[in-house]
Scaffold this active site. Sequence first.
Site, mmCIF file in Angstrom:
data_model
loop_
_atom_site.group_PDB
_atom_site.id
_atom_site.type_symbol
_atom_site.label_atom_id
_atom_site.label_comp_id
_atom_site.label_asym_id
_atom_site.label_seq_id
_atom_site.Cartn_x
_atom_site.Cartn_y
_atom_site.Cartn_z
ATOM 1 N N ARG A 124 0.854 -1.197 0.000
ATOM 2 C CA ARG A 124 0.000 0.000 0.000
ATOM 3 C C ARG A 124 0.885 1.240 0.000
ATOM 4 O O ARG A 124 1.826 1.350 0.771
ATOM 5 C CB ARG A 124 -0.888 -0.007 1.226
ATOM 6 C CG ARG A 124 -1.801 1.191 1.323
ATOM 7 C CD ARG A 124 -2.618 1.151 2.598
ATOM 8 N NE ARG A 124 -3.687 0.166 2.530
ATOM 9 C CZ ARG A 124 -4.340 -0.295 3.609
ATOM 10 N NH1 ARG A 124 -4.008 0.125 4.819
ATOM 11 N NH2 ARG A 124 -5.304 -1.172 3.483
ATOM 12 N N ARG A 243 -3.596 3.053 17.106
ATOM 13 C CA ARG A 243 -4.515 2.525 16.086
ATOM 14 C C ARG A 243 -4.307 3.315 14.808
ATOM 15 O O ARG A 243 -3.589 4.304 14.792
ATOM 16 C CB ARG A 243 -5.952 2.705 16.597
ATOM 17 C CG ARG A 243 -6.988 1.791 15.983
ATOM 18 C CD ARG A 243 -6.771 0.347 16.333
ATOM 19 N NE ARG A 243 -7.929 -0.481 16.058
ATOM 20 C CZ ARG A 243 -8.153 -1.117 14.913
ATOM 21 N NH1 ARG A 243 -7.311 -1.003 13.918
ATOM 22 N NH2 ARG A 243 -9.213 -1.882 14.763
ATOM 23 N N LYS A 244 -5.035 2.923 13.752
ATOM 24 C CA LYS A 244 -4.970 3.677 12.498
ATOM 25 C C LYS A 244 -5.511 5.092 12.704
ATOM 26 O O LYS A 244 -6.264 5.348 13.664
ATOM 27 C CB LYS A 244 -5.759 2.967 11.406
ATOM 28 C CG LYS A 244 -7.268 3.059 11.600
ATOM 29 C CD LYS A 244 -8.071 2.155 10.675
ATOM 30 C CE LYS A 244 -7.977 2.502 9.223
ATOM 31 N NZ LYS A 244 -9.062 1.826 8.421
ATOM 32 N N GLY A 507 -16.760 -6.463 2.007
ATOM 33 C CA GLY A 507 -16.765 -7.898 2.280
ATOM 34 C C GLY A 507 -17.031 -8.290 3.720
ATOM 35 O O GLY A 507 -17.286 -9.457 4.022
ATOM 36 N N CYS A 512 -14.535 -1.193 4.692
ATOM 37 C CA CYS A 512 -13.550 -0.488 3.862
ATOM 38 C C CYS A 512 -14.230 0.086 2.612
ATOM 39 O O CYS A 512 -13.782 1.069 2.042
ATOM 40 C CB CYS A 512 -12.441 -1.441 3.444
ATOM 41 S SG CYS A 512 -11.648 -2.257 4.831
ATOM 42 N N GLY A 513 -15.317 -0.547 2.194
ATOM 43 C CA GLY A 513 -16.078 -0.059 1.034
ATOM 44 C C GLY A 513 -17.143 0.952 1.422
ATOM 45 O O GLY A 513 -17.954 1.359 0.594
HETATM 46 FE FE1 SRM Z 1 -9.723 -1.146 5.371
HETATM 47 C C1 SRM Z 1 -8.555 -3.500 7.487
HETATM 48 C C2 SRM Z 1 -8.493 -2.783 2.751
HETATM 49 C C3 SRM Z 1 -10.203 1.613 3.459
HETATM 50 C C4 SRM Z 1 -11.729 0.160 7.799
HETATM 51 N N1 SRM Z 1 -8.652 -2.825 5.164
HETATM 52 C C5 SRM Z 1 -8.250 -3.651 6.167
HETATM 53 C C6 SRM Z 1 -7.295 -4.724 5.658
HETATM 54 C C7 SRM Z 1 -5.904 -4.202 5.837
HETATM 55 C C8 SRM Z 1 -7.490 -6.078 6.374
HETATM 56 C C9 SRM Z 1 -6.468 -7.083 5.910
HETATM 57 O O1 SRM Z 1 -5.398 -7.174 6.494
HETATM 58 O O2 SRM Z 1 -6.735 -7.800 4.951
HETATM 59 C C10 SRM Z 1 -7.730 -4.761 4.166
HETATM 60 C C11 SRM Z 1 -6.672 -5.145 3.164
HETATM 61 C C12 SRM Z 1 -7.296 -5.906 2.021
HETATM 62 C C13 SRM Z 1 -6.500 -5.841 0.777
HETATM 63 O O3 SRM Z 1 -5.834 -6.847 0.442
HETATM 64 O O4 SRM Z 1 -6.586 -4.847 0.073
HETATM 65 C C14 SRM Z 1 -8.307 -3.370 3.991
HETATM 66 N N2 SRM Z 1 -9.299 -0.636 3.490
HETATM 67 C C15 SRM Z 1 -8.905 -1.495 2.525
HETATM 68 C C16 SRM Z 1 -8.961 -0.855 1.157
HETATM 69 C C17 SRM Z 1 -7.886 -1.352 0.214
HETATM 70 C C18 SRM Z 1 -10.354 -1.092 0.554
HETATM 71 C C19 SRM Z 1 -10.421 -0.763 -0.925
HETATM 72 O O5 SRM Z 1 -10.615 -1.716 -1.687
HETATM 73 O O6 SRM Z 1 -10.284 0.382 -1.303
HETATM 74 C C20 SRM Z 1 -8.850 0.628 1.559
HETATM 75 C C21 SRM Z 1 -7.438 1.106 1.665
HETATM 76 C C22 SRM Z 1 -7.353 2.554 2.005
HETATM 77 C C23 SRM Z 1 -5.963 3.119 1.917
HETATM 78 O O7 SRM Z 1 -5.526 3.407 0.810
HETATM 79 O O8 SRM Z 1 -5.320 3.272 2.952
HETATM 80 C C24 SRM Z 1 -9.487 0.575 2.938
HETATM 81 N N3 SRM Z 1 -10.719 0.612 5.605
HETATM 82 C C25 SRM Z 1 -10.891 1.560 4.654
HETATM 83 C C26 SRM Z 1 -11.892 2.482 5.073
HETATM 84 C C27 SRM Z 1 -12.455 3.629 4.258
HETATM 85 C C28 SRM Z 1 -11.781 4.944 4.486
HETATM 86 O O9 SRM Z 1 -10.665 5.025 5.010
HETATM 87 O O10 SRM Z 1 -12.413 5.920 4.116
HETATM 88 C C29 SRM Z 1 -12.334 2.068 6.316
HETATM 89 C C30 SRM Z 1 -13.461 2.705 7.165
HETATM 90 C C31 SRM Z 1 -13.023 4.018 7.705
HETATM 91 C C32 SRM Z 1 -12.214 3.906 8.962
HETATM 92 O O11 SRM Z 1 -11.111 3.357 8.957
HETATM 93 O O12 SRM Z 1 -12.695 4.377 9.963
HETATM 94 C C33 SRM Z 1 -11.585 0.897 6.637
HETATM 95 N N4 SRM Z 1 -10.063 -1.573 7.310
HETATM 96 C C34 SRM Z 1 -10.957 -0.937 8.120
HETATM 97 C C35 SRM Z 1 -10.970 -1.591 9.398
HETATM 98 C C36 SRM Z 1 -11.810 -1.191 10.640
HETATM 99 C C37 SRM Z 1 -11.066 -0.143 11.421
HETATM 100 C C38 SRM Z 1 -11.379 -0.144 12.903
HETATM 101 O O13 SRM Z 1 -11.251 0.911 13.544
HETATM 102 O O14 SRM Z 1 -11.706 -1.206 13.459
HETATM 103 C C39 SRM Z 1 -10.056 -2.665 9.311
HETATM 104 C C40 SRM Z 1 -9.699 -3.676 10.422
HETATM 105 C C41 SRM Z 1 -8.670 -3.134 11.344
HETATM 106 O O15 SRM Z 1 -8.052 -2.103 11.120
HETATM 107 O O16 SRM Z 1 -8.480 -3.820 12.358
HETATM 108 C C42 SRM Z 1 -9.508 -2.620 7.985
HETATM 109 FE FE1 SF4 Z 2 -11.318 -6.914 3.815
HETATM 110 FE FE2 SF4 Z 2 -11.988 -4.424 4.423
HETATM 111 FE FE3 SF4 Z 2 -13.369 -5.731 2.605
HETATM 112 FE FE4 SF4 Z 2 -13.505 -6.454 5.197
HETATM 113 S S1 SF4 Z 2 -14.236 -4.578 4.307
HETATM 114 S S2 SF4 Z 2 -13.338 -7.770 3.387
HETATM 115 S S3 SF4 Z 2 -11.405 -5.966 5.839
HETATM 116 S S4 SF4 Z 2 -11.190 -5.168 2.436
#
Ligand code: SRM
Ligand code: SF4
Length: 597
Positions: A124, A243-244, A507, A512-513
């Site tokens: 990333r 955290r993030k 998913g 994330c979507g």
């Molecule tokens: Fe996300 C975790 C993908 C935007 C909330 N997210 C993950 C992981 C890293 C989980 C994993 O290890 O597999 C996913 C990686 C999958 C992969 O192979 O791509 C993943 N998140 C994504 C992406 C790629 C979705 C996409 O297809 O666009 C986005 C990458 C953004 C970037 O460039 O940095 C992505 N994730 C988001 C968003 C939307 C946003 O930021 O506007 C959210 C909700 C907003 C937020 O964070 O408040 C989001 N992702 C999460 C969470 C829940 C966070 C929490 O506080 O619990 C997780 C799980 C975690 O962090 O424990 C997570």
């Molecule tokens: Fe993976 Fe985020 Fe989609 Fe859940 S919402 S399946 S953590 S990429």
Amino acid sequence: MMFYSLLLVSLPIVSAFPVPFTKTYTTSRPLYSTKSKPAVPSGSSFLPESTLSRIIDNTPNPTEKAKLARDPTNAWTDIYDFADKIRNGELTWEELDGADVDIRLKWVGMLHRRKRKPGTFMMRLKVPNGIVNSSQMRFFADCVSKYPEDVGVIDITTRQNIQMRGVTIETAPDIIDGLHARNLTSFQSALDNVRNVVGSPLAGLDPLELVDTRPLCNALNDLVSMDPSTGLRGNPKWGNLGRKFNIAISGSRDDFAHTHINDIGMQAVKNEGTGEAGFNVVLGGYMSIKRVAESVKTDIWVRGDIESVHGLCDCILEVFRDEGERKDRQKARLMWLVEKYGVEEFGRKIKDMMKERGLETDGWQGQPDDKFERRGLLGVHKQKQEGLNRVGVLVPVGRLNRHEAREIADVADKYSGGEVRLTVEQNVILPNVKDEDVTDLLAEPMFGNDKRLKVKSGNIEGGVVSCTGSQFCGLAMIETKQTAERYASILEGLVACDKTVRIHWTGCPNSCGQVQAADIGLMGCPARKVDPDTGKSMAVPGVNIFVGGTIGENGALQMEPDKKGVLVEEETLIPELVEIIVERFGGRRIGEGGMAT
Ligand code: SRM
Ligand code: SF4
């Protein structure tokens, strides 16, 4: 801007931070193994003693434990070592410490896909304000070309960012060096780090713009991603958050950056007294399995200059890093800390901190109340510059193969001065296309009928956003991207709409979507159906359906699903979606002859 001026050449990689590591701890317990005690500043070395004790004394959770055992802030030096050893046949990735592979390498921006594609990583990046150029696009294509076609793909993310897939440890150093040579980085883009800073995709092009977000996003990217004392990528000061952390800056009333779902959101607005453009600050928006929260208004307005925006984020990050929750990761997002203080008190604290640093703030500024409709990003639109156009291109579900990435680079060189902008809807915008070139651009073979990328897209396919889903993500309960793309094209043939209907797929409940912000949000969940052969109930992929989230000015999240456990099967889900589009979004069913009825 330091980031851009200092780093035009490939960086020396294992050079140590020249600043001596002076901070000492008086805690009675060992924080690090002697082997790994950092000789240079690390994320933990910036934590006050009280924070460290709080982490240690409270039985650290597994992530905090891993961070204590070996600080990941400098894991970027390890990757070269691991890669060398793997290339020399001294070890395999399986023999590496699991915490290095699955946790610490996230500080390098490398996310192991252990469950779905063991041994390969998603890398990333950080793309402040989502702006890349053709040479960078070609580089992404070259990087993933090292891997098989089905694994080596590029995704545009919901944070206006890029992820490359298929990366292995042994090939990572060349990619990292190549990124740095092109003024990009992957460092500190995952786990407990500040994520890509989102800005307006129309910055500098937009007749209705209030603040140009580009210099602000770049400055914040420098703040969080670059050590100011060395100019090296990765700033240890913010390398150990609880955290993030998400930051978004909107440049106009459209709020293309989605400030309501970010930890810090800056909403462009004029100061009522002076008329100066700046930002009302909203805090704490986030989505997760445990809780989904819309940002709350604070009584803070900051000026739209680099010092103020930088100062605001520096102060909030410091409080978050030092005082935020460290035990229960589900409560470690900013909103919980803001609530602990009380919104008013938290706002007062930040304003006081800024004042001490000589930065002026004001209270919340009123927003215009005349009707304003969020504008579209796809298609051809006039810019504020006479004779120039921005051309929004649909990239279905944000997925690009190597050939498509190269095509975008070629077209950008031909028409948009090599510039390519990314959007949180996972699409691209080609800016600065001359009036006289628009027809030729639209006729480019990359937009041919047999191709995926489109300038003129339908109102359903043009509104689709999708997270990664089960193809690569181990947390996914359903496949998302391919299903989302296929269903959109089926729906285009079944229902006609006058306006874009935003269908988001995610998913799992991490969202994330961003399904709670969608017109129609589909969140993966387990569902059940009767097996026709055995007559027994069996588990199958399903979705919870959210309807009615909004974005833009005063955007509001839809917290509860309208329907739960709907099967992800064409004969079930497609009629459900047609019904919702017709009943709630003014869609018209397309009759047998292809006419809307
Ligand atoms: Fe996300 C975790 C993908 C935007 C909330 N997210 C993950 C992981 C890293 C989980 C994993 O290890 O597999 C996913 C990686 C999958 C992969 O192979 O791509 C993943 N998140 C994504 C992406 C790629 C979705 C996409 O297809 O666009 C986005 C990458 C953004 C970037 O460039 O940095 C992505 N994730 C988001 C968003 C939307 C946003 O930021 O506007 C959210 C909700 C907003 C937020 O964070 O408040 C989001 N992702 C999460 C969470 C829940 C966070 C929490 O506080 O619990 C997780 C799980 C975690 O962090 O424990 C997570
Ligand atoms: Fe993976 Fe985020 Fe989609 Fe859940 S919402 S399946 S953590 S990429």
